[in-house]
Structures are given as C-alpha cells and as structure tokens.
Design an enzyme around this catalytic site. Structure first.
Site, PDB file in Angstrom:
ATOM      1  N   ASP A  70      -1.521  -3.131  10.017  1.00  0.00           N
ATOM      2  CA  ASP A  70      -2.579  -3.713   8.493  1.00  0.00           C
ATOM      3  C   ASP A  70      -3.035  -5.210   8.437  1.00  0.00           C
ATOM      4  OD1 ASP A  70      -1.625  -1.026   7.991  1.00  0.00           O
ATOM      5  OD2 ASP A  70       0.219  -1.516   7.716  1.00  0.00           O
ATOM      6  N   GLU A 236      -7.472   3.263   1.483  1.00  0.00           N
ATOM      7  CA  GLU A 236      -5.702   2.459   0.817  1.00  0.00           C
ATOM      8  C   GLU A 236      -6.137   2.136   2.178  1.00  0.00           C
ATOM      9  OE1 GLU A 236      -2.861   4.129   3.293  1.00  0.00           O
ATOM     10  OE2 GLU A 236      -4.166   3.983   5.147  1.00  0.00           O
TER      11      GLU A 236
END
Length: 566
Positions: A70, A236
C-alpha cells in the site's frame, strides 16, 4: 578506522624542520580524513539481488521488489518520500527517500512504538497500520493511517529522517481504514477513507470527514461519498488530490490480487463523484495493479503513479507507471487501444527529474557496526530494551533469549528480528555464536523464514549438548507445532547459517537450508520449504532466540554479520 592513517600522516610530517608547516599538513590530513569518513558513512547501499535502475536511462519494474504494501509517495521540491503499510511490525512506518523515483533508500521510521502500547506489546497479526498516506503541509510532513480497531492516527515531523511526534488519535472509530488528508485552498481540511468490512460490517464504500485545519482532530462524523458495490466492489485505499478545480480520489477496487485502479472526480468535495477505470492488468502478468500515489516531476512536465502487485510470499511489491492526463482524467501505464485505461509496463524510460542520480537500494545486509539497529529490521511487537545490545564497537549484535508465556510455536513470539524478502531469488548467510545458559536446557537460536508456515535452522541446547536442527511448522497461525526434518550434533558454538530462496515454476518461494563450520564449505540440512505469507504481509527472514523458562537470566547469541547475496 582511519585514525591509524592519521597518526602515521602526522608522524611523517612532524619530522619536518618547519613545525608550523607540519601542523598545517596534519590539519589538512584531519580535514581530508573526516571528509572521507563522511563520504563512506553516507555511501549508498546497492543490492546484489535486485536493482531496478538498468543504468541506460531505463528502469524495470518493480522498482522495489519487496513488501512495501500500500505505498504512498509525496514530492517536496526535488525529493520524494515514501511510506507503506507496516501493520504490527515495529518500528512502524518505514520512510524511504528517492531523488528520481527509481532509486530508494530507507532513511527512518515514523513510529517507534505502536499505540495503545500495552496492546501492541503482544503480537497483533494483521492489525495496526493500514494503508497510510504521507503529505507535506506548511513546512511539516504528515502521515495518516487507519487502525481498524481504534481509529484514525496522525504523526508529523519537520524532518522525515528524524524524530516524529507521538501518534495523535484524530478520530476514535472502529472499521475506518486507508486514510488520506487534503488541505483545501479555503483552509478547511478533510480525510477520505475506506471501511474494513471485518470491523464495520460494510465495505466497498468511501467516506469523508472534515477535520480541524491543524489536522489533529476530526469534526463530526464521517459521510459516505461513494458506493462502489456496483462496478467497483471492494473499493478502498483512497488517495486525495485537487487539480484544476476538480477533487480527485484515486482508489483501487476489485480486490488485492485481481483488481484495478479507479479514479473518482467531482467539483464538490462532498460529491457526487463520477468514476473511471484508468489502469488494469490487461494482457500483462502484473496482477491487481492498484493502490498507490500520483506524483509529478519537479518541473511539472511528467506525471507518474506508484502501485503495488501482490506476489504472495514475496509480499506486495512496488511498481512505477508513467501517467498522463487526457480530457481531465489520468491514464496510468500504456494505453495501446486508446480507451483511456492503461496497462502496466515492465520497463520504461526513467522519469526526467533534470539530473542523473547514482544507483541505490534499501539496505539488506548488515555488518552490525552501528550502535543502533539497521532501518531494515523490524520486531513482531513493541520491543523491550532487554531484547538486544548493538555492540557496534565489536561489530556485533547480541540478542538475549526471551521467554514468551504459553508459546506453541514462533507465530506469537514478539522478539523475532525480521526483514522483508528483498526479491524472488536470494541467499541469506549469517555468522552466529551461541552462548546458552549453563543452568538449564531448551534455549535455541538461529535463522527463521517466517509466515503462516515457517521454517528454522536452529542451534538448540539439549541435555546431551548443542545440536543443529532444521524444523518446519505448518499452519503456525492455527497453533501448528514444529516438526524436525533433520539434525546434527555440534562440537562448536559458532556456525555459519544459510538459507537460499528461489522462485519455482509455480511462482512459489522455495527455501533450502545449509550450514558451515568454516564459512567455506556448506552442508545441506533438512528438506526444502515453501514460504508462505503472514497476515497481510509477505514472508520475512531473520533471527530469533528463545528460552523455555521464566527465569531471571538466560543465554544469548552474537551475530557477527547478516549478508544478502545472490
């Protein structure tokens, strides 16, 4: 290490009849040696196993072939700063720096101890820091992250390589994750975020919260601004930007191994937002290319996008893609058919940042010459000061045995000292000297390849003396027990331990173990082991030492060096 040369230099020149001339020359030597020492201490590390920079003006993906999950990146002047999900690994929020987006080094960590401290003193697999964002605002660096069980945290610093303030709980909440701030031109500040279905009971939506201009406290409750259930399920990891009067939210959807990159835009920060898929796997083998960061070059002429690819045991590795704006929408990667949705590239020309910089990579090997742990190392929980001694004067790292109550295997042992797999094919060799307690048996130490399944090459102190074992634990996260594959009696407490990792045809990480008494001839021990990822993280490799009893003292292991080679 240069002082002996300095002394010889001084003695030589003191033989001159002109003492003043001699002193001038000595001081010149001092200055030169200090400058040389500074150059050596700041020397870039270059991996033997993975370098993205091809040296011909091009690079190959991934730019970081390691588990920087991420990733988020911001540019400040001509410097780029990256951070990534660290979950419950400590120190948390490793900070990387680059000048050209391709060559990176670790320069610091933002969190020394996760909060609440008591909770993170024990293993919290998959919890902690989820999908952080890093931004620069009014002379300070900010990192926001969502802890799915506690809420939104923020840390800040004026120096990304220096000390960061203690985490501030911006909003207490359960299920809020993947947070990213935006400071608007009118002085208002906001946080966009996702939801963890495992905690919130709902996912595939994005929310927006207003916060105080100083970014320390949320104002009111979150409001849903986008529903991705139809067309963008599991949306997300949002990243928030403003360009030409439009609010843009870059957000992955479709799931980690199979998804794509979606971008939302609106003239109103609260929506409604229209959306477009701007990058997908296409005909490449770069699966699930999404969740990352949009940055530009210092002159603003080029746009680039960082994202990750999930490679199971090897973790979520970082890719760099060219990006361009077409009719108010970003197109990421190469759009061969002109439909506005790009595909990832394997190799491309490097970003034009105006200069050429030397090759460097995040540190892997460690000679333990420092009084502090190398920035590549992380513990499995908030560390205790009695776990280790950085004996830089003797170029040693000493790890002390530690008792973990009710341990079934190493899965929940907090004092494992680990680092990321650096690429798909590599070898780790370490020199260790084991000094177990003479008062009891059962202490052990050695190399570990850690994940939901794990394997060790360990020296054990048994009733009949020291023994080297190669053990495997399957389903460690389900309280599986270690099984001994092979063992050999030892006559010396100093050994060279090695694990070789190679990707097979099924793209799995196959680990083979060996040992040596002289550092030259290595003898295989045990069976090949297939590495497995942990909870939201790739497999890791490192060191451990444990004791079987809660007593007032124990043994230790001295690690001379830890080297990552081909």
């Amino acid at each position: 290490r240069n002082f002996p040369l300095l002394i010889l230099y001084g003695v030589y020149f003191c033989t001159e009849t002109n003492l003043i001339s001699a002193m001038k020359n000595i001081w010149t030597a001092v200055i030169c040696l200090l400058l040389c020492w500074g150059t050596v201490s700041a020397q870039s590390y270059v991996s033997q196993v993975w370098v993205s920079d091809l040296g011909n003006g091009k690079y190959k993906n991934p730019v970081l072939d390691a588990d920087y999950s991420d990733p988020d990146v911001c540019r400040v002047g001509d410097d780029y700063y990256m951070t990534s999900s660290s979950f419950a690994c400590i120190p948390a929020l490793q900070i990387l720096h680059s000048k050209d987006m391709v060559n990176w080094r670790i320069i610091g960590t933002a969190i020394e101890r996760l909060l609440p401290e008591e909770r993170f003193s024990q293993m919290q697999h998959g919890n902690g820091v989820w999908a952080p964002s890093i931004r620069y605002h009014q002379g300070e660096f900010y990192i926001y992250y969502g802890d799915p069980d506690t809420g939104i945290y923020m840390v800040k610093s004026k120096d990304p390589a220096g000390k960061w303030d203690n985490p501030v709980l911006v909003k207490a909440a359960k299920g809020i994750i993947d947070t990213c701030p935006l400071w608007d031109e009118d002085g208002n500040a906001y946080i966009v975020h996702g939801y963890a279905g495992s905690r919130a009971g709902l996912k595939s939506i994005l929310g927006l919260i207003r916060m105080t201009p100083d970014g320390t406290r949320a104002i009111g409750e979150s409001r849903i601004i986008f529903d991705g259930h139809i067309g963008n399920a599991t949306i997300e990891g949002p990243k928030f930007y403003k360009r030409d009067g439009w609010y843009y939210i870059f957000a992955p959807a479709g799931g980690v191994p199979t998804g794509w990159q979606t971008v939302l835009r609106s003239k109103n920060i609260w929506g409604p937002y229209e959306w477009k898929i701007v990058m997908a796997q296409g005909n490449t083998n770069i699966n699930g290319p999404h969740q990352g960061a949009w940055v530009d070059t210092p002159d603003g002429k080029e746009d680039w996008f960082f994202h990750f690819q999930d490679k199971e045991a090897y973790g979520r590795v970082v890719h760099l893609q060219p990006m361009k704006w077409v009719d108010g929408w970003p197109v990421i990667g190469v759009d061969k058919d002109g439909d506005g949705c790009g595909s990832p590239v394997y190799s491309y020309k490097k970003p034009n940042v105006g200069k050429t910089y030397s090759i460097e990579t995040p540190a892997e090997s460690d000679e333990f010459d420092s009084l502090e742990l190398g920035l590549q190392w992380q513990w499995q929980a908030n560390p205790k000061p009695i776990w280790y001694f950085c004996d830089g004067g003797n170029s040693l790292l000493r790890l002390y045995s530690y008792y973990t109550e009710n341990q079934v295997n190493l899965w929940d042992v907090p004092n494992l000292l680990l680092q990321k797999f650096p690429t798909e094919d590599f070898t780790v060799t370490t020199k260790v000297s084991f000094a177990p307690s003479s008062k009891y048996t059962g202490e052990r130490t050695g190399l570990v390849v850690m994940g939901a399944d794990y394997a060790v090459l360990a020296m054990e102190n048994r009733a009949d003396g020291l023994i080297l074992v190669q053990n495997v634990c399957r389903k460690a996260d389900k309280k599986g027990k270690e099984e001994e594959n092979a063992s050999v009696k030892l006559s010396d407490n100093t050994l060279f331990l090695r694990v070789k990792v190679n990707k097979d045809s099924e793209k799995e990480a196959i680990c083979s173990f060996s040992y040596s008494v002289d550092g030259k001839k290595f003898i295989s021990l045990g069976e090949n082991f297939t590495a497995k990822p942990g909870k939201w993280i790739g497999a890791k490799v490192g060191l451990f030492i444990t004791r079987p009893k809660a007593v007032n003292d124990g043994g230790w292991v001295d690690i001379d060096w830890f080297r990552v080679t081909k």
